[in-house]
Motif scaffolding. Sequence first.
Motif, PDB file in Angstrom:
ATOM      1  N   PRO A 166      53.492  24.269 103.134  1.00 46.08           N
ATOM      2  CA  PRO A 166      54.262  24.836 101.872  1.00 46.08           C
ATOM      3  C   PRO A 166      56.249  23.900 101.559  1.00 46.08           C
ATOM      4  CG  PRO A 166      53.510  26.419 103.538  1.00 46.08           C
ATOM      5  CD  PRO A 166      53.414  25.103 104.243  1.00 46.08           C
ATOM      6  N   ASP A 167      55.547  23.082 100.743  1.00 45.56           N
ATOM      7  CA  ASP A 167      56.980  22.966 100.110  1.00 45.56           C
ATOM      8  C   ASP A 167      57.551  23.582  98.994  1.00 45.56           C
ATOM      9  OD1 ASP A 167      56.183  21.010  98.931  1.00 45.56           O
ATOM     10  OD2 ASP A 167      56.606  19.924 100.625  1.00 45.56           O
ATOM     11  N   GLU A 168      58.767  23.076  98.757  1.00 47.78           N
ATOM     12  CA  GLU A 168      59.135  22.889  97.102  1.00 47.78           C
ATOM     13  C   GLU A 168      58.475  22.111  95.768  1.00 47.78           C
ATOM     14  OE1 GLU A 168      60.795  25.206  95.468  1.00 47.78           O
ATOM     15  OE2 GLU A 168      62.519  26.103  96.808  1.00 47.78           O
ATOM     16  N   GLU A 177      61.049  31.865 103.702  1.00 52.72           N
ATOM     17  CA  GLU A 177      60.738  33.367 104.505  1.00 52.72           C
ATOM     18  C   GLU A 177      58.880  33.225 104.489  1.00 52.72           C
ATOM     19  OE1 GLU A 177      63.258  37.525 103.364  1.00 52.72           O
ATOM     20  OE2 GLU A 177      61.486  36.413 101.723  1.00 52.72           O
ATOM     21  N   LYS A 178      58.172  32.088 103.986  1.00 52.67           N
ATOM     22  CA  LYS A 178      57.134  32.404 104.439  1.00 52.67           C
ATOM     23  C   LYS A 178      57.001  31.034 105.235  1.00 52.67           C
ATOM     24  CE  LYS A 178      52.344  31.567 101.752  1.00 52.67           C
ATOM     25  NZ  LYS A 178      51.452  31.248 100.720  1.00 52.67           N
ATOM     26  N   GLN A 179      57.118  29.648 105.086  1.00 54.85           N
ATOM     27  CA  GLN A 179      57.150  28.950 106.111  1.00 54.85           C
ATOM     28  C   GLN A 179      57.584  29.324 107.218  1.00 54.85           C
ATOM     29  OE1 GLN A 179      60.319  26.525 104.085  1.00 54.85           O
ATOM     30  NE2 GLN A 179      59.242  24.489 103.205  1.00 54.85           N
ATOM     31  N   ALA A 180      59.080  30.799 107.404  1.00 48.02           N
ATOM     32  CA  ALA A 180      59.393  30.926 109.573  1.00 48.02           C
ATOM     33  C   ALA A 180      57.993  31.610 109.200  1.00 48.02           C
ATOM     34  CB  ALA A 180      60.309  31.860 108.602  1.00 48.02           C
ATOM     35  N   THR A 181      57.132  32.189 108.826  1.00 46.58           N
ATOM     36  CA  THR A 181      55.604  33.525 109.146  1.00 46.58           C
ATOM     37  C   THR A 181      55.079  32.156 109.529  1.00 46.58           C
ATOM     38  OG1 THR A 181      57.263  35.135 107.243  1.00 46.58           O
ATOM     39  CG2 THR A 181      54.803  35.120 108.233  1.00 46.58           C
ATOM     40  N   ILE A 182      54.979  31.221 108.862  1.00 44.47           N
ATOM     41  CA  ILE A 182      53.624  30.314 109.673  1.00 44.47           C
ATOM     42  C   ILE A 182      54.043  29.775 110.278  1.00 44.47           C
ATOM     43  CG2 ILE A 182      52.591  28.481 108.925  1.00 44.47           C
ATOM     44  CD1 ILE A 182      52.584  29.425 105.785  1.00 44.47           C
ATOM     45  N   LYS A 183      55.029  29.802 110.577  1.00 39.47           N
ATOM     46  CA  LYS A 183      55.988  28.848 111.712  1.00 39.47           C
ATOM     47  C   LYS A 183      55.802  30.013 113.555  1.00 39.47           C
ATOM     48  CE  LYS A 183      59.883  26.186 113.912  1.00 39.47           C
ATOM     49  NZ  LYS A 183      61.249  25.542 113.797  1.00 39.47           N
TER      50      LYS A 183
END
Length: 450
Positions: free
Chosen positions: A104-106, A152-158
């Motif tokens: 997911p991105d901007e 924060e969501k990207q970091a969580t998924i990673k």
Amino acid sequence: MKVEFDALEGDKSRRVEALEFDGTHLILKSQSDNSRKLIDLTGKRLFVAGFGKAVLAMFEGVPAELPVEEAIIIAPEAALKVSDESESLKFRYTIFFAARNNLPDENSVKATEKFVEFLKERDSAHSIFLFLISGGGSALLCSPVNGVSLEEKQATIKMLTSNGADIKQLNIVRQALSNVKGGQLLGKIQQSQAISLIISDIVGDSLEFIASGPTVIQTTQGKTAQEVIRDLNLEEKLPKNVDERVSIRREAAVHENVSNLIISSNKDFLNDLKNLLNDHNCCIVTDSITGDATEFGRELARLVMSRRVSNSWLTNLDRSSLSPSILLFGGETTVKIRGNGKGGRSQELALAFLVEILETCQTDDLKELPEFVLMAAGTDGQDGPTDADGAVLERNDIDLQKIPEILDSAKKSLENSDSYNFWSTFNEGECHLKTGLTGTNVMDAIVLSL
């Protein structure tokens, strides 16, 4: 990124097999029990809304004579170069492209804002929304809850994927952090009827997990996001705002008129593959492979080398009685990142298979290998955040005179989670499978010829 244009009359020969139109009724056909559901479109306004890795192909299959007023689509950014192949239809539609590298991105967030706005503005008792949903939709339809940033969501998924979370665990946490997943999308169209045609990328075809179940009413059964994080030993390792948010249990969305229909899955893919190979002794072993990619790759190699296996799908298979035959497996394994390399599930599975073969050769001082061909690939054409979808390996690819050298390189790559770079250089990259995006997503496929 956005592309907008008016559609014209198109070729009527292509169809989504689960969908027909008789001039008055929308006809939904179940692939599982051949049942039919008729929806009267008299006096109704019909809109199409879709997202996922297969959405462009699904969109092309919408019957041209269907009285659609307007459509909105969110497709993978990697599909931009093939979007011009979408057939012209008789209604206006907008396509957004997002989720570079399947994350997911901007662009995902901005496209989702427009998507939700589209739904709300057209919500009425006379509206019907036809949703086209496929795997990969979780990265495309992205609207983080208040208090949690995209970063924060990207970091969580990673963090979750790097620690071996399977797709169900991943999507449970995604649902807890989203305004649109886990049935929440239905809250945007409380007055309208919702129909979702879904291509499954989940073992077991659980509707609530495919693309994180945006149009599926969630039950309170199953694990919570908090429990998933605890199972993965990630308490206090995730962003603080995420930890706080997953502790909140929100009420499930309610909707009176929604239908969710799976129209394709890994099982269909394997059956088609078996039919393609009908001149050979071909067997579908399972479409439900899960667990660690490295361990399953090693188990397949043990089967090839007539060694004892412990995997429940393989224990009843006898190498000596199988040859010659082709074994088909489907499902989705997981990878636990051990280094800073580059790769994906299928490439790692194939690499672990090679390592086990080489170690057996070295230990037993073998002068000849048994016949085999292994293909491990993602059906979407994208294995992990790479431009490869897997690897193909056969007996003749292995130079027995170079086993120590090959084994050393392969083990180092496996230990560093660097399967992509190994296959890029091994045999000058000839074993590296790069088909490009396929326009679908029904998990992974493994073919083992003995």
